[in-house]
Design a protein around this motif. Structure first.
Motif, short mmCIF file in Angstrom:
data_model
loop_
_atom_site.label_atom_id
_atom_site.label_comp_id
_atom_site.label_asym_id
_atom_site.label_seq_id
_atom_site.Cartn_x
_atom_site.Cartn_y
_atom_site.Cartn_z
N SER A 1 -8.79 7.63 -10.67
CA SER A 1 -10.39 6.10 -10.73
C SER A 1 -9.65 4.82 -9.98
CB SER A 1 -10.86 5.47 -12.05
OG SER A 1 -11.46 4.10 -11.82
N ILE A 2 -10.22 3.99 -8.45
CA ILE A 2 -10.03 2.87 -8.27
C ILE A 2 -9.48 1.33 -9.05
CG2 ILE A 2 -9.80 3.83 -5.97
CD1 ILE A 2 -11.90 2.42 -5.28
N PHE A 3 -10.20 1.50 -10.33
CA PHE A 3 -10.44 0.54 -11.25
C PHE A 3 -8.97 0.72 -12.09
CE2 PHE A 3 -14.38 -0.57 -10.85
CZ PHE A 3 -15.74 -0.30 -10.77
N SER A 4 -8.62 1.56 -11.96
CA SER A 4 -6.76 1.45 -12.74
C SER A 4 -5.71 0.40 -11.81
CB SER A 4 -6.63 2.96 -12.52
OG SER A 4 -6.18 3.87 -11.16
N PHE A 5 -6.67 0.39 -10.86
CA PHE A 5 -5.23 -0.08 -9.23
C PHE A 5 -5.59 -1.65 -9.37
CE2 PHE A 5 -3.26 3.41 -7.83
CZ PHE A 5 -4.76 4.13 -8.05
N ASN A 6 -5.02 -3.47 -9.54
CA ASN A 6 -4.97 -4.12 -9.20
C ASN A 6 -5.85 -4.71 -7.63
OD1 ASN A 6 -2.88 -4.00 -11.63
ND2 ASN A 6 -4.55 -5.49 -11.93
N THR A 7 -4.73 -3.72 -6.74
CA THR A 7 -5.58 -3.58 -5.27
C THR A 7 -4.96 -3.42 -4.73
OG1 THR A 7 -2.97 -4.61 -4.64
CG2 THR A 7 -4.44 -6.54 -5.70
N MET A 8 -5.92 -2.31 -3.37
CA MET A 8 -5.49 -1.40 -3.23
C MET A 8 -5.67 -2.07 -1.28
SD MET A 8 -7.18 2.16 -3.66
CE MET A 8 -6.67 2.88 -2.71
N GLY B 1 9.69 0.62 15.69
CA GLY B 1 10.58 -0.57 15.73
C GLY B 1 10.34 -1.62 15.36
N LYS B 2 9.57 -1.69 14.16
CA LYS B 2 8.45 -2.93 13.38
C LYS B 2 8.36 -2.91 12.54
CE LYS B 2 6.68 -5.05 17.19
NZ LYS B 2 4.83 -5.86 18.62
N GLN B 3 9.03 -3.87 11.40
CA GLN B 3 8.50 -3.62 9.69
C GLN B 3 7.54 -3.17 9.55
OE1 GLN B 3 10.07 -6.84 8.39
NE2 GLN B 3 12.28 -6.08 8.10
N ARG B 4 6.84 -2.66 9.09
CA ARG B 4 5.82 -2.39 8.94
C ARG B 4 5.10 -3.49 7.61
NH1 ARG B 4 5.02 2.34 3.28
NH2 ARG B 4 6.07 3.67 5.35
N GLU B 5 3.68 -4.17 7.71
CA GLU B 5 3.62 -5.07 7.60
C GLU B 5 1.68 -5.12 7.03
OE1 GLU B 5 2.47 -7.09 11.18
OE2 GLU B 5 1.45 -5.78 11.81
N LEU B 6 1.36 -6.03 5.98
CA LEU B 6 0.22 -6.24 5.71
C LEU B 6 -1.03 -6.50 6.81
CD1 LEU B 6 -1.36 -5.79 3.29
CD2 LEU B 6 -1.59 -8.25 2.75
N VAL B 7 -1.91 -5.36 6.41
CA VAL B 7 -3.25 -5.06 7.44
C VAL B 7 -4.17 -5.95 6.86
CG1 VAL B 7 -5.28 -4.04 8.61
CG2 VAL B 7 -1.91 -3.42 9.86
N ALA B 8 -5.30 -5.45 5.49
CA ALA B 8 -6.07 -6.19 4.71
C ALA B 8 -5.36 -5.66 3.09
CB ALA B 8 -7.04 -5.66 5.52
N ARG B 9 -5.81 -6.22 2.20
CA ARG B 9 -5.95 -6.00 1.64
C ARG B 9 -6.92 -5.92 0.34
NH1 ARG B 9 -0.98 -9.03 -0.66
NH2 ARG B 9 -1.98 -11.28 -0.96
N ILE B 10 -8.13 -5.50 -0.93
CA ILE B 10 -8.94 -6.11 -1.32
C ILE B 10 -8.52 -5.85 -3.16
CG2 ILE B 10 -10.26 -3.58 -1.48
CD1 ILE B 10 -12.46 -4.72 -1.00
N SER B 11 -9.15 -6.20 -3.90
CA SER B 11 -7.85 -6.67 -5.41
C SER B 11 -9.89 -5.49 -6.07
CB SER B 11 -8.67 -7.75 -5.95
OG SER B 11 -9.86 -8.79 -5.86
N SER B 12 -9.63 -5.32 -7.11
CA SER B 12 -10.16 -4.85 -7.93
C SER B 12 -11.44 -5.17 -8.15
CB SER B 12 -9.65 -4.75 -10.14
OG SER B 12 -9.40 -5.46 -10.23
N ARG B 13 -11.30 -6.82 -8.43
CA ARG B 13 -12.95 -7.71 -8.14
C ARG B 13 -13.29 -8.34 -7.17
NH1 ARG B 13 -10.35 -13.23 -12.05
NH2 ARG B 13 -10.39 -11.66 -13.64
N GLY B 14 -12.57 -7.21 -5.55
CA GLY B 14 -13.27 -7.33 -4.49
C GLY B 14 -12.92 -8.65 -3.87
N SER B 15 -11.79 -9.46 -3.79
CA SER B 15 -11.54 -10.38 -2.96
C SER B 15 -10.72 -9.48 -2.12
CB SER B 15 -10.73 -11.63 -3.85
OG SER B 15 -9.96 -10.50 -4.41
#
Length: 116
Positions: A27-34, A42-56
């Motif tokens: 259940s994705i409710f168990s995750f604080n963020t996804m 040749g580049k570092q891994r970077e954040l593209v987008a994330r969403i919290s359990s509250r939808g922010s």
């Protein structure tokens, strides 16, 4: 261990669209963020987008206005809708899930190639 399975990557022309999916074997409710990260050669891994359990949501500046992250709690799936794709969006995209304070899970990655 929580399994995250990405799908939806592929080859698309500049200006095109793709939708990535990340299905969680829990259940994705168990995750604080996804979220979605990407790593170009040749580049570092970077954040593209994330969403919290509250939808922010949070987006990297380079994708604001073009990418949209969303979640379907009933399907335990997180999506990344990518529009107006550019060659610089080419990368392996990884799904990420976090349970505070320090549990983190990754998918195997899906290749996105933007080229004419």
């Amino acid at each position: 261990q929580v399994q995250l399975v990405e799908s939806g990557g592929g080859l698309v022309q500049p200006g095109g669209s793709l939708r990535l999916s990340c299905a969680a074997a829990a259940s994705i409710f168990s995750f604080n963020t996804m979220g979605w990260y990407r790593q170009a050669p040749g580049k570092q891994r970077e954040l593209v987008a994330r969403i919290s359990s509250r939808g922010s949501t949070k987006y990297d500046e380079s994708v604001k206005g073009r990418f949209t992250i969303s979640r379907d709690n009933a399907k335990n799936t997180v999506y990344l809708q990518m529009n107006s794709l550019k060659p610089e969006d080419t990368a392996v995209y990884y799904c990420n899930a976090v349970i505070y304070p320090a549990m983190e899970y990754w998918g195997q990655g899906t290749q996105v190639t933007v080229s004419s």
